[in-house]
Write an enzyme that holds these catalytic residues in place. Structure first.
Site, PDB file in Angstrom:
ATOM      1  N   LEU A 168     -66.642 -23.321  21.416  1.00 29.81           N
ATOM      2  CA  LEU A 168     -66.729 -23.001  19.991  1.00 29.81           C
ATOM      3  C   LEU A 168     -66.735 -24.288  19.180  1.00 29.81           C
ATOM      4  O   LEU A 168     -65.981 -25.215  19.478  1.00 29.81           O
ATOM      5  CB  LEU A 168     -65.506 -22.164  19.585  1.00 29.81           C
ATOM      6  N   HIS A 173     -57.219 -25.872  12.691  1.00 27.02           N
ATOM      7  CA  HIS A 173     -55.800 -25.646  12.987  1.00 27.02           C
ATOM      8  C   HIS A 173     -54.926 -26.441  12.021  1.00 27.02           C
ATOM      9  O   HIS A 173     -55.379 -27.402  11.400  1.00 27.02           O
ATOM     10  CB  HIS A 173     -55.483 -26.138  14.409  1.00 27.02           C
ATOM     11  N   CYS A 185     -55.090 -31.797  21.004  1.00 29.55           N
ATOM     12  CA  CYS A 185     -55.608 -30.593  21.691  1.00 29.55           C
ATOM     13  C   CYS A 185     -55.718 -30.756  23.196  1.00 29.55           C
ATOM     14  O   CYS A 185     -55.698 -29.775  23.930  1.00 29.55           O
ATOM     15  CB  CYS A 185     -57.012 -30.246  21.217  1.00 29.55           C
ATOM     16  N   ARG A 216     -61.597 -17.418  24.153  1.00 33.09           N
ATOM     17  CA  ARG A 216     -60.573 -18.262  24.775  1.00 33.09           C
ATOM     18  C   ARG A 216     -59.430 -17.454  25.396  1.00 33.09           C
ATOM     19  O   ARG A 216     -58.565 -18.026  26.051  1.00 33.09           O
ATOM     20  CB  ARG A 216     -60.039 -19.283  23.758  1.00 33.09           C
ATOM     21  N   ASP A 235     -63.870 -24.075  26.537  1.00 29.06           N
ATOM     22  CA  ASP A 235     -62.874 -24.763  25.697  1.00 29.06           C
ATOM     23  C   ASP A 235     -61.538 -24.983  26.423  1.00 29.06           C
ATOM     24  O   ASP A 235     -60.566 -25.408  25.806  1.00 29.06           O
ATOM     25  CB  ASP A 235     -62.606 -23.946  24.423  1.00 29.06           C
ATOM     26  N   GLU A 277     -53.771 -27.531  24.715  1.00 27.04           N
ATOM     27  CA  GLU A 277     -52.699 -27.400  23.724  1.00 27.04           C
ATOM     28  C   GLU A 277     -52.622 -26.001  23.122  1.00 27.04           C
ATOM     29  O   GLU A 277     -51.544 -25.529  22.750  1.00 27.04           O
ATOM     30  CB  GLU A 277     -52.923 -28.410  22.589  1.00 27.04           C
ATOM     31  N   ASP A 278     -53.775 -25.340  23.027  1.00 24.01           N
ATOM     32  CA  ASP A 278     -53.792 -24.053  22.338  1.00 24.01           C
ATOM     33  C   ASP A 278     -53.165 -22.914  23.137  1.00 24.01           C
ATOM     34  O   ASP A 278     -52.884 -21.854  22.589  1.00 24.01           O
ATOM     35  CB  ASP A 278     -55.237 -23.696  21.958  1.00 24.01           C
TER      36      ASP A 278
HETATM   37  C1  CIR Z   1     -61.984 -24.196  19.627  1.00 19.09           C
HETATM   38  O1  CIR Z   1     -62.705 -23.951  18.645  1.00 19.09           O
HETATM   39  O2  CIR Z   1     -61.089 -23.438  19.978  1.00 19.09           O
HETATM   40  C2  CIR Z   1     -62.223 -25.479  20.386  1.00 19.09           C
HETATM   41  N1  CIR Z   1     -63.605 -25.795  20.394  1.00 19.09           N
HETATM   42  C3  CIR Z   1     -61.423 -26.613  19.785  1.00 19.09           C
HETATM   43  C4  CIR Z   1     -59.950 -26.445  19.931  1.00 19.09           C
HETATM   44  C5  CIR Z   1     -59.184 -27.591  19.389  1.00 19.09           C
HETATM   45  N2  CIR Z   1     -57.797 -27.443  19.668  1.00 19.09           N
HETATM   46  C6  CIR Z   1     -56.832 -27.906  18.900  1.00 19.09           C
HETATM   47  O3  CIR Z   1     -57.093 -28.385  17.810  1.00 19.09           O
HETATM   48  N3  CIR Z   1     -55.601 -27.743  19.314  1.00 19.09           N
END
Ligand code: CIR
Length: 252
Positions: A18, A160, A247, A85, A60, A65-66
């Protein structure tokens, strides 16, 4: 003190992840090289780094981290806010279970770790397109059980909360102009980013060292006043996919 980190090798498919950016197509070899440098930097800073296998089904998934919020007493496995995700957290739970008791965010609650900023014993929980009110309240109740305080903060800009606000030591927050007047952040010393350097807001504090994206001299000069060591890393391919330095790892 962080002693451990978890990272995941980017998959060959990572450019299918994404993103809201309209930059050049990201390059896999360059991404891998930048990721290797990141991992090595964490090792050089004394962390034990566990590198997980790439997951081709989840472009992704290297944004680990997410998928979890880890603190001294527990690890909270999130329910990521983006449908594409959901499921990334499964293998992360297996790894974290060896280190911490596990707690979970459950539907309809969603949380992305990128929205969660821990500053000493306080959690800022960004409510964003990825972290909803129900998820924020679940996480708040969990951390409260372990003696932390928490506040919700609306994420009015950026993907975020940590796209815009990060802890750079001694309670100081590196922050974009959009967030600097938020009542929830009152009392914290703020270092406000220049508008043309906002991407550098995603700077990562590892013990006594700040890791910042390469090429943001005005931000570097501001951070130098803190007296911490500073390392700059190239982040071009991560930035193209809406990610930043925080991330790419879970630290604990
Ligand atoms: C997303 O849109 O979920 C990923 N392309 C990017 C996630 C970045 N994660 C973060 O800032 N902790």
């Amino acid at each position: 003190m962080f002693k451990n980190a978890i990272v995941r090798k980017p998959c060959q498919n990572f450019a299918q992840g994404l993103t809201t950016q309209e930059m050049d197509a990201p390059n896999y070899e360059t991404m891998l090289a930048q990721h290797t440098a990141y991992t090595q930097t964490l090792r050089d800073l004394g962390l034990t780094v566990e590198v997980l296998e790439a997951q081709e089904a989840y472009p992704d998934a290297h944004f680990v981290e997410d998928t979890a919020v880890v603190f001294l007493e527990a690890a909270v496995i999130t329910n990521p806010g983006a449908d594409a995700r959901k499921g990334e957290e499964v293998t992360i739970e297996e790894v974290l279970a060896a280190h911490r008791p596990i707690e979970r965010i459950i539907a309809p609650g969603t949380v992305d770790g990128g929205d969660i900023l821990m500053v000493e014993r306080h959690f800022f929980i960004g409510v964003s397109e990825r972290t909803n009110e129900a998820g924020a309240d679940q996480l708040g109740a969990i951390v409260e059980k372990y003696g932390y305080t928490w506040t919700k903060v609306p994420v009015a800009a950026g993907l975020h909360f940590k796209s815009s606000v990060n802890h750079v030591g001694n309670n100081s927050l590196l922050i974009t102009d959009t967030f600097k007047d938020r009542a929830e952040l009152a009392g914290y010393p703020l270092i406000v980013l220049d508008t043309d350097e906002e991407y550098a807001g995603n700077t990562l504090l590892i013990n006594e060292t700040l890791i910042m994206p390469q090429g943001y001299p005005k931000t570097r000069a501001k951070l130098e006043t803190l007296g911490l060591a500073i390392i700059e890393l190239e982040t071009s391919e991560t930035q193209k996919m809406d990610g930043g330095l925080t991330c790419l790892s879970l630290r604990f």
